[in-house]
Design a protein around this motif. Structure first.
Motif, short mmCIF file in Angstrom:
data_model
loop_
_atom_site.label_atom_id
_atom_site.label_comp_id
_atom_site.label_asym_id
_atom_site.label_seq_id
_atom_site.Cartn_x
_atom_site.Cartn_y
_atom_site.Cartn_z
N GLU A 65 33.06 23.16 49.22
CA GLU A 65 34.26 22.04 47.90
C GLU A 65 34.70 22.62 46.93
N ASP A 66 33.94 23.60 46.36
CA ASP A 66 33.08 23.69 45.12
C ASP A 66 33.95 25.28 45.32
N GLU A 67 34.14 25.77 46.27
CA GLU A 67 34.92 27.12 46.40
C GLU A 67 35.94 27.03 46.83
N VAL A 68 36.73 25.82 46.84
CA VAL A 68 37.90 25.89 47.54
C VAL A 68 38.41 25.55 45.86
N SER A 69 37.66 24.37 44.91
CA SER A 69 38.07 24.04 44.15
C SER A 69 38.14 25.02 43.00
N LYS A 70 36.97 25.61 42.88
CA LYS A 70 37.03 27.30 41.81
C LYS A 70 38.40 28.04 42.71
N ALA A 71 38.40 27.95 43.81
CA ALA A 71 39.99 29.22 43.73
C ALA A 71 41.65 28.32 43.64
N ARG A 72 41.10 26.89 43.92
CA ARG A 72 43.06 26.74 42.89
C ARG A 72 42.81 26.37 42.07
N LYS A 73 41.57 26.61 40.93
CA LYS A 73 41.79 26.23 39.77
C LYS A 73 42.02 27.27 38.89
N PHE A 74 41.14 28.87 39.85
CA PHE A 74 41.39 30.31 39.23
C PHE A 74 41.77 31.19 39.82
N GLY A 75 42.91 30.92 40.76
CA GLY A 75 43.47 31.22 42.00
C GLY A 75 44.96 32.15 41.35
N ILE A 76 45.15 31.50 39.92
CA ILE A 76 46.09 32.38 40.01
C ILE A 76 45.46 32.81 38.04
N GLU A 77 44.41 33.61 38.46
CA GLU A 77 44.16 34.25 37.19
C GLU A 77 44.36 35.30 37.53
N SER A 78 44.35 35.70 38.46
CA SER A 78 44.69 37.86 38.58
C SER A 78 46.40 37.98 38.10
N PHE A 79 47.12 36.67 38.86
CA PHE A 79 48.59 36.59 38.53
C PHE A 79 48.59 36.91 37.10
N ALA A 80 48.25 35.82 36.62
CA ALA A 80 47.95 36.01 34.86
C ALA A 80 47.89 37.24 34.77
N GLU A 81 46.50 37.62 34.56
CA GLU A 81 46.22 38.87 33.99
C GLU A 81 47.60 40.05 34.40
N SER A 82 47.91 40.04 35.59
CA SER A 82 48.83 40.93 35.71
C SER A 82 50.20 40.96 35.09
N LEU A 83 50.25 39.68 34.39
CA LEU A 83 51.46 39.43 33.46
C LEU A 83 50.99 39.63 32.68
N LEU A 84 50.65 39.82 31.91
CA LEU A 84 50.28 40.23 30.37
C LEU A 84 50.85 41.39 29.77
N PRO A 85 50.89 42.74 30.40
CA PRO A 85 51.29 43.66 29.91
C PRO A 85 52.73 43.41 29.79
N VAL A 86 53.37 42.77 30.60
CA VAL A 86 54.59 41.78 30.46
C VAL A 86 54.90 41.52 28.80
N CYS A 87 53.95 40.48 28.51
CA CYS A 87 53.94 39.40 27.69
C CYS A 87 53.74 40.73 26.07
N ASP A 88 53.16 41.77 26.56
CA ASP A 88 53.04 42.57 24.92
C ASP A 88 53.76 43.93 24.62
N SER A 89 54.18 43.77 26.20
CA SER A 89 55.50 44.66 25.76
C SER A 89 56.81 43.53 24.44
N LEU A 90 57.02 42.74 25.14
CA LEU A 90 58.40 41.56 24.91
C LEU A 90 57.71 41.19 23.49
N ASP A 91 56.74 40.88 23.03
CA ASP A 91 55.83 41.10 22.04
C ASP A 91 56.39 42.32 21.00
N ALA A 92 56.02 43.42 21.27
CA ALA A 92 56.24 44.84 20.89
C ALA A 92 57.24 45.11 20.50
N ALA A 93 58.33 44.43 21.43
CA ALA A 93 59.90 44.96 21.06
C ALA A 93 60.31 43.57 20.24
#
Length: 181
Positions: A65-93
């Motif tokens: 149950e703890d692992e499932v809860s953590k997976a739900r909570k942090f499952g989007i972490e890698s997706f969010a990390e992959s979007l950070l360069p996009v945010c950085d590029s927009l900020d720079a622009a």
């Protein structure tokens, strides 16, 4: 021939019979008490094993149950990390005060490539049907039917791309479809 006694206690005195029976009873009582003690020990051991197994199963369930809860909570972490360069590029622009239209276009193209790459790394696939492709109601949403010089029920144009994630529709592609003639 003489008959032999089949029971040796038949000729014994009543006191001897009583003593033999008492000895047998005492032996039987001792054997039963020993057997009872062994069975009680075995029962206690099995009860202990059962309680330990039950506790282990409960611990495994809690960990799962703890692992499932953590997976739900942090499952989007890698997706969010992959979007950070996009945010950085927009900020720079946005930080560039005197950008030329060519620079803006080049920056927007680069940012779109970053975003597309991030989506692909996270298994988000674009649905962008080509003109003439057969209309698929599972992937496309028809906005209108238009007269066209192509086969009926085929895509004429894409108004908005659609997206899939792991074979699940996030958004269908919005399309116009050739009407039957």
């Amino acid at each position: 021939m003489s008959e032999q006694n089949s029971n040796p206690l038949q000729d014994a005195a009543p006191e001897e019979i009583e003593a033999a029976m008492a000895a047998n009873a005492a032996d039987e009582l001792q054997r039963l008490q020993t057997e009872l003690a062994e069975l009680k020990a075995k029962s206690a051991e099995l009860a202990d094993q059962f309680l330990r197994a039950k506790a282990e199963a409960e611990n495994v369930r809690r960990r799962a149950e703890d692992e499932v809860s953590k997976a739900r909570k942090f499952g989007i972490e890698s997706f969010a990390e992959s979007l950070l360069p996009v945010c950085d590029s927009l900020d720079a622009a946005l930080a560039i005060q005197q950008a030329t239209p060519e620079q803006l276009r080049e920056g927007a193209d680069a940012t779109l490539r970053q975003l597309t790459s991030a989506l692909e790394r996270n298994k988000v696939v674009t649905i962008n049907p080509a003109a003439g492709e057969k209309f698929d109601p599972n992937l496309h949403q028809a906005i209108s039917m238009v007269p066209a010089q192509q086969e009926a029920n085929t895509v004429v144009s894409v108004l908005q791309k659609g997206y899939l994630i792991a074979d699940r529709i996030l958004r269908p592609a919005l399309v116009t479809v050739a009407q039957p003639q």
